[in-house]
Write an enzyme that holds these catalytic residues in place. Structure first.
Site, PDB file in Angstrom:
ATOM      1  N   VAL A   8      18.550 -11.215  17.846  1.00 55.81           N
ATOM      2  CA  VAL A   8      18.873 -12.520  17.276  1.00 55.81           C
ATOM      3  C   VAL A   8      20.261 -12.891  17.780  1.00 55.81           C
ATOM      4  CG1 VAL A   8      17.386 -12.393  15.234  1.00 55.81           C
ATOM      5  CG2 VAL A   8      19.700 -11.486  15.110  1.00 55.81           C
ATOM      6  N   SER A   9      20.489 -14.195  17.923  1.00 60.80           N
ATOM      7  CA  SER A   9      21.734 -14.662  18.533  1.00 60.80           C
ATOM      8  C   SER A   9      22.923 -14.639  17.594  1.00 60.80           C
ATOM      9  CB  SER A   9      21.549 -16.076  19.077  1.00 60.80           C
ATOM     10  OG  SER A   9      20.577 -16.070  20.087  1.00 60.80           O
ATOM     11  N   LYS A  10      22.672 -14.711  16.304  1.00 58.62           N
ATOM     12  CA  LYS A  10      23.774 -14.788  15.348  1.00 58.62           C
ATOM     13  C   LYS A  10      23.813 -13.548  14.471  1.00 58.62           C
ATOM     14  CE  LYS A  10      23.723 -19.787  15.184  1.00 58.62           C
ATOM     15  NZ  LYS A  10      23.687 -20.971  14.333  1.00 58.62           N
ATOM     16  N   GLN A  15      19.993 -15.583  10.919  1.00 58.56           N
ATOM     17  CA  GLN A  15      18.766 -15.311  11.660  1.00 58.56           C
ATOM     18  C   GLN A  15      18.324 -13.887  11.334  1.00 58.56           C
ATOM     19  OE1 GLN A  15      19.949 -15.928  15.744  1.00 58.56           O
ATOM     20  NE2 GLN A  15      19.500 -18.114  15.644  1.00 58.56           N
TER      21      GLN A  15
END
Length: 82
Positions: A8-10, A15
């Site tokens: 996940v990006s965050k 997320q």
């Protein structure tokens, strides 16, 4: 053996990995062979991906939920594995 990678990006908790985890387990990846990162795909220092790639052996299969989970840009030519 199947190995799974999730990202996940965050890292702030907005997320979650659950949908990816569920999909990889449904695809047959043992939960003990899942690796993850909580970081942007642009970052090169992703310890989960590094550990996953180190664990891969000849004949193993790397499973990802979506191809963009591996990263946003291709690796430099000197980082491609034979």
């Amino acid at each position: 053996m199947l190995l799974g990678y999730m990202r996940v990006s965050k890292a702030d908790g907005s997320q979650v990995l659950d949908p990816q985890r569920d999909a990889l387990i449904t695809a047959g990846v043992d939960p003990g062979h899942l690796y993850d990162d909580r970081a942007s795909g642009r970052r090169e220092d992703r310890p989960g991906l590094a550990a996953c790639l180190k664990a891969l052996r000849s004949g193993d299969v790397l499973v990802v939920w979506k191809l963009d989970r591996l990263g946003r840009r291709p690796a430099p030519p000197d980082q491609h594995r034979p």
